[in-house]
Design an enzyme around this catalytic site. Structure first.
Site, PDB file in Angstrom:
ATOM      1  CD  GLU A 144      11.448  -3.253   0.750  1.00 13.06           C
ATOM      2  OE1 GLU A 144      10.827  -2.243   1.179  1.00 13.06           O
ATOM      3  OE2 GLU A 144      11.807  -3.386  -0.416  1.00 13.06           O
ATOM      4  CD  GLU A 153       7.015   3.084   0.597  1.00  7.24           C
ATOM      5  OE1 GLU A 153       7.147   1.914   0.972  1.00  7.24           O
ATOM      6  OE2 GLU A 153       7.392   3.496  -0.506  1.00  7.24           O
TER       7      GLU A 153
HETATM    8  N1  SAH Z   1       7.739  -7.601   0.703  1.00  7.92           N
HETATM    9  C1  SAH Z   1       7.772  -7.387  -0.729  1.00  7.92           C
HETATM   10  C2  SAH Z   1       7.066  -6.113  -1.153  1.00  7.92           C
HETATM   11  C3  SAH Z   1       7.529  -4.840  -0.489  1.00  7.92           C
HETATM   12  S1  SAH Z   1       6.659  -3.403  -1.033  1.00  7.92           S
HETATM   13  C4  SAH Z   1       9.207  -7.400  -1.209  1.00  7.92           C
HETATM   14  O1  SAH Z   1      10.087  -7.188  -0.378  1.00  7.92           O
HETATM   15  O2  SAH Z   1       9.477  -7.614  -2.381  1.00  7.92           O
HETATM   16  C5  SAH Z   1       5.714  -2.997   0.369  1.00  7.92           C
HETATM   17  C6  SAH Z   1       4.309  -3.592   0.339  1.00  7.92           C
HETATM   18  O3  SAH Z   1       3.753  -3.409   1.622  1.00  7.92           O
HETATM   19  C7  SAH Z   1       3.345  -2.926  -0.608  1.00  7.92           C
HETATM   20  O4  SAH Z   1       2.773  -3.924  -1.397  1.00  7.92           O
HETATM   21  C8  SAH Z   1       2.303  -2.245   0.282  1.00  7.92           C
HETATM   22  O5  SAH Z   1       1.009  -2.303  -0.285  1.00  7.92           O
HETATM   23  C9  SAH Z   1       2.376  -3.068   1.541  1.00  7.92           C
HETATM   24  N2  SAH Z   1       2.097  -2.413   2.846  1.00  7.92           N
HETATM   25  C10 SAH Z   1       2.671  -1.299   3.343  1.00  7.92           C
HETATM   26  N3  SAH Z   1       2.302  -1.071   4.616  1.00  7.92           N
HETATM   27  C11 SAH Z   1       1.457  -2.084   4.954  1.00  7.92           C
HETATM   28  C12 SAH Z   1       0.761  -2.405   6.154  1.00  7.92           C
HETATM   29  N4  SAH Z   1       0.898  -1.669   7.250  1.00  7.92           N
HETATM   30  N5  SAH Z   1      -0.037  -3.506   6.138  1.00  7.92           N
HETATM   31  C13 SAH Z   1      -0.129  -4.275   5.028  1.00  7.92           C
HETATM   32  N6  SAH Z   1       0.516  -4.029   3.880  1.00  7.92           N
HETATM   33  C14 SAH Z   1       1.315  -2.940   3.830  1.00  7.92           C
END
Ligand code: SAH
Length: 697
Positions: A144, A153
Site C-alpha cells: 500500500e 510515493e
Molecule cells: N501497509 C500499511 C501502511 C501503509 S503506509 C497499511 O496499509 O496500513 C506506507 C508505509 O510504507 C510507510 O510506513 C512508509 O514508511 C513505508 N514505505 C514506503 N516505501 C517503502 C519501501 N520502498 N520500503 C520500505 N518501506 C516503505
C-alpha cells in the site's frame, strides 16, 4: 543527535533554523502522519483483507506455500491479515524505524511473531538467500504505497525492484491492478488557481484593467500535484466537457518499468467549452477478476454505494498548459506523461483528415516536457493565493477601503507578499506608492517578475519596490517623505497559522519612525475568532482506532498520542476547512483584538472564558481564524464567511487555511444541562508571535 528545523519567525518574517532534539522530527512525523486515517478507512481495509484472502487461497490451491512480501508494512496490518488468511510466512518491510518498531510490538501483541518477520529496511536494500533477510522469494506481493497521484510515493520503482529481486515470476499481487481515470472540465474556480485574471478597477479617470505579465499566459505552472477533496467542490463550480476516460493502468503482478513514458487517449467533448482542467482519480482492483474494487471516484461519478471519506487518498486537479476552446464531438487527444513520481497532461486537437492509422506516427510527437514554472509568478503566488487574488469580491472590499483612506497627496507603503494593493493604491490616486515583500527576501528575488508585471501594465516608474527589511527602512527609500497610509492585506508566504500574518503588526512597529503623525493604517485592526465544532470527518485523522479489522492496533494509537503530547502544550494545526465540513456547536466568538494603529505591546495578550454549546453534537475541537478590519464597516474574514443558524452549517473562506485545535477527548453534548461546557484560555505571546491555548471540557 540534533536536527535543525526551518521555521518562519512571525515576529521578523524571516526563516530561522531552530535546533531541535533528535526526537522532534520523528514526533512531528508520527503526530501529523496519515496512519490513523488509513486505519479508519474501513472500505480500504475490508477490500485489502478480501484481496489478501483470495490471493492466499489461489496460491494454496496450486499446492504452494504462501510466502508474502509486504512492502511498507506500517503497523503490520496487511501482514497480519495475510497470516490470518493462512499465509505460511510474511516478510514485512518498513523503512521508517519508529514504525518498524511499532510493527514488531503490534505483531507480537496479536500473536503473529512466529509468522511475520519485520525488517527495518528500504525494500531495495532487502536481501534474499539462506543468509539474507528473506529465505526465498515471495509468491504474494502485498503493498500500500500509493498517494493521491498513485505514484507519488515511489510505488513504481519499488515494484520494479521487487519484481526483479524479491518475488517469483507469476506471483500474486494485492492490489492486482490500478487504473487512472480522467475527465476534462472547464472551471473558472479551479483555473483561478493557475492564472491571474485581469483585475478591473474603477478609478477617477476611468476604468483600469490590471493584466498579468505575458510570460504567465503560457507558463505550464508548477509540477507539484494539486490534490484536493473533490467531493467538496459543488457541481456548480465546474462543467464536465468529456466523459470519464481510462487514462492508463498498471498490472502489479507483472514486471514493471518505472522509466518515464506517455499515454494517449482519444476524446470527444460531450459539450463545447474551454478545456482548462483535467480531473483525475484512480481505483485499485484487489484481485484479477476486478470484483474487489476500491475507488476514489468523486460523487458525480460514483452514485451507487456510500462514499468512503479518506484524506490519505483524494483526487487530483491537473492544469492544462493553456486553455483550449473545444467543440462538442470534435476529435481530441489527451496525453498523460509521467516520470517515476509524477504525472502531467496535455491536450491536442486531431489534425485534419487524421485517422486511427496515423496513431503510431502521432505518438512520437506527444511527449511533453514536465511542467516547470518559467514565469516565476507561480513561485510567488501558490495556488490558493492565486485563487485569493482572483476573488473579485475580496478585491472589491480592498478597493472600497482604499478609496476611503487614500487622498491625492497620500504617501503609501504596502507591506505584504505578492500583493496587488500597491497597484490598486496607485490607480486610486495615491501620490507615491512603494512596497515591501519582507518574507520573500531571503527566499527568492521577485524583482524581475514585478518588473515584467509593471511593464505589462505601464507602471514601471509608478511603483517602487523597496528591497529592505522593515527595520532597515531609511528615509531615502521613501524620498524623505513620511508615510501617510500604511497598507497590508496582510499576507506573508511564510505564514503557517492564521495569526502568523500578524507579522504585519511587527513590521508596522519596525517602521514607526517613518509614519506621519496622522498616519492611516489599513487594516486598522485584526481580531482572532474561535468556535467549537463537530467535524463531519476530519476527526478521524487524530482519533484513536483501537482495533482494525479485528487486529489490536492500540500501540499505534498510543504512539500518536505520545507524539501529539510531545510538546508541553498541544499545537493548533492548519487545515483548509472548505474541504472539511463541520458543524458549529457554539457561536463564533471574537477572543482577541490587535490594534494596528499602535505598536506591538511589550506584555502578552491573554483572554479566557467559557463558551456555551448550543447544539447537540460531538465537540471535536476549536477552529480559530483571523478577521481584518480594513476601514470603518469593511472587514474581511480568512475563516468563517457564513453560518446557517438552524443547523450550524459553516461556510469557510475557500482560499485560506484555518487553525484547528483538536481536543484530547471528545465530549458529546446530548442534553445541554451545563450551558458553560467549554472553558478556554488563549495567550498571544508578543515576544514570539505565537498563540498558546488550552481548553477544558
Ligand atoms: N501497509 C500499511 C501502511 C501503509 S503506509 C497499511 O496499509 O496500513 C506506507 C508505509 O510504507 C510507510 O510506513 C512508509 O514508511 C513505508 N514505505 C514506503 N516505501 C517503502 C519501501 N520502498 N520500503 C520500505 N518501506 C516503505
Amino acid at each position: 543527535m540534533k536536527t535543525f528545523c526551518g521555521r518562519a519567525n512571525p515576529t521578523t518574517g524571516s526563516m530561522e533554523w531552530l535546533e531541535e532534539g533528535e526526537d522532534y522530527d520523528y514526533h512531528q512525523e508520527i503526530a501529523r502522519s496519515r496512519y490513523a486515517d488509513m486505519l479508519h478507512d474501513k472500505d480500504r481495509n475490508v477490500k485489502y483483507y478480501q484481496g489478501i484472502r483470495a490471493a492466499v487461497s489461489r496460491v494454496k490451491e496450486r499446492g504452494e506455500k504462501a510466502i508474502v512480501l509486504d512492502i511498507g508494512t506500517g503497523t503490520g496490518l496487511l501482514s497480519m491479515m495475510a497470516a490470518s488468511a493462512g499465509a505460511d510466512f510474511c516478510y514485512a518491510i518498513e523503512v521508517f524505524k519508529p514504525m518498524a518498531n511499532a510493527a514488531v510490538k503490534i505483531v507480537e501483541k496479536n500473536g503473529f511473531s512466529d509468522k511475520i518477520k519485520v525488517i527495518n529496511k528500504h525494500s531495495t536494500e532487502v536481501t534474499v538467500g539462506p543468509d539474507g533477510d528473506m529465505q526465498c522469494r515471495a509468491n504474494i506481493l502485498v503493498t500500500e504505497l500509493f498517494d493521491t497521484e498513485l505514484i507519488g510515493e515511489g510505488a513504481l520503482p519499488t515494484y520494479e525492484h521487487a519484481h526483479k529481486y524479491l518475488v517469483q515470476d507469476g506471483c500474486e499481487a494485492v492490489p492486482h491492478r490500478a487504473t487512472v481515470y480522467v475527465q476534462l472540465v472547464e472551471s473558472r474556480r479551479m483555473w483561478s488557481w493557475k492564472k491571474l485574471f485581469p483585475v478591473h478597477v474603477e478609478a477617477e479617470d476611468g476604468e483600469k484593467i490590471l493584466v498579468p505579465p505575458s510570460e504567465m499566459e503560457n507558463c505550464p505552472g508548477l509540477p507539484s500535484v494539486c490534490d484536493i477533496q473533490l467531493n467538496q467542490m459543488p457541481s456548480s463550480d465546474f462543467s464536465t466537457l468529456s466523459d470519464v476516460v481510462t487514462m492508463f493502468s498498471v498490472d502489479f503482478s507483472k514486471p514493471i518499468q518505472s522509466a518515464s513514458t506517455c499515454y494517449r487517449v482519444q476524446l470527444e467533448p460531450v459539450k463545447s467549452g474551454k478545456a482548462q482542467i483535467v480531473l483525475s482519480w484512480w481505483d485499485i482492483d484487489m484481485d484479477p477478476s476486478g470484483k474487489i474494487n476500491c475507488t476514489m471516484a468523486p460523487y458525480w461519478v460514483k452514485t451507487t454505494s456510500a462514499l468512503q471519506w479518506r484524506d490519505h487518498w483524494m483526487q487530483c486537479v491537473y492544469f492544462l498548459p493553456r486553455e483550449e476552446p473545444v467543440l462538442q464531438g470534435e476529435k481530441l487527444y489527451l496525453t498523460a506523461c509521467r516520470d517515476q513520481y509524477s504525472v502531467w497532461y496535455n491536450l491536442q486537437k486531431a489534425r485534419e483528415g487524421e485517422n486511427e492509422a496515423d496513431e503510431e506516427e502521432h505518438k512520437a510527437d506527444v511527449r511533453v516536457e514536465s511542467p516547470v514554472c518559467r514565469c516565476r509568478a507561480h513561485l510567488l503566488w501558490n495556488r490558493p493565493r492565486l485563487g485569493e487574488l482572483n476573488d473579485e469580491s475580496r478585491t472589491h472590499q480592498y478597493i472600497k477601503a482604499l478609496r476611503k483612506v487614500l487622498k491625492t497627496d497620500s504617501v503609501c507603503l504596502c507591506i505584504s507578499d505578492g500583493s496587488l494593493l500597491p497597484v490598486l493604491a496607485h490607480y486610486l490616486g495615491a501620490k507615491q506608492v512603494q512596497c515591501m515583500q519582507p518574507s520573500r527576501i531571503d527566499l527568492y528575488h521577485p524583482h524581475e517578475l514585478w518588473q515584467a508585471f509593471f511593464k505589462a501594465n505601464h507602471l514601471e516608474d509608478k511603483i517602487k519596490i523597496i528591497e529592505a527589511r522593515p527595520e532597515l527602512l531609511k528615509p531615502s527609500h521613501l524620498e524623505d517623505e513620511k508615510i501617510s497610509v500604511l497598507v497590508g492585506e496582510p499576507f506573508f508566504t511564510t505564514s503557517l497559522l492564521p495569526w502568523h500574518n500578524l507579522y504585519f503588526w511587527y513590521a508596522r512597529t519596525a517602521v514607526s519612525t517613518h509614519l506621519a503623525s496622522n498616519v492611516t493604517v489599513l487594516p486598522q485592526s485584526a481580531s482572532l475568532h474561535m468556535m467549537i465544532v463537530e467535524f463531519q470527518d476530519l476527526w478521524r485523522i487524530r482519533s484513536p482506532c483501537g482495533t482494525c479489522e479485528g487486529f489490536d492496533v492500540q500501540t499505534m494509537d498510543d504512539m500518536i498520542k505520545d507524539s501529539l503530547n510531545f510538546r508541553e502544550s498541544k499545537e493548533a494545526e492548519p487545515h483548509p476547512l472548505w474541504e472539511y465540513p463541520c458543524k458549529s456547536l457554539s457561536d463564533p466568538r471574537e477572543v482577541l483584538t490587535f490594534d494596528f494603529t499602535k505598536i506591538v505591546p511589550q506584555q502578552c495578550l491573554s483572554t479566557g472564558g467559557s463558551v456555551k454549546l448550543l447544539r447537540k453534537g460531538k465537540s471535536h475541537g476549536a477552529v480559530l481564524w483571523m478577521e481584518y478590519h480594513l476601514a470603518a464597516d469593511i472587514s474581511v474574514s480568512t475563516g468563517l464567511v457564513q453560518l446557517s443558524n438552524e443547523k450550524g452549517n459553516c461556510e469557510w473562506n475557500p482560499h485560506c487555511k484555518q487553525a484547528v485545535y483538536f481536543f484530547s477527548s471528545v465530549i458529546e453534548s446530548e442534553i445541554l444541562s451545563d450551558p458553560n461546557a467549554v472553558t478556554y484560555a488563549i495567550k498571544f505571546d508578543t515576544k514570539t508571535g505565537e498563540i498558546a491555548m488550552d481548553f477544558k471540557l
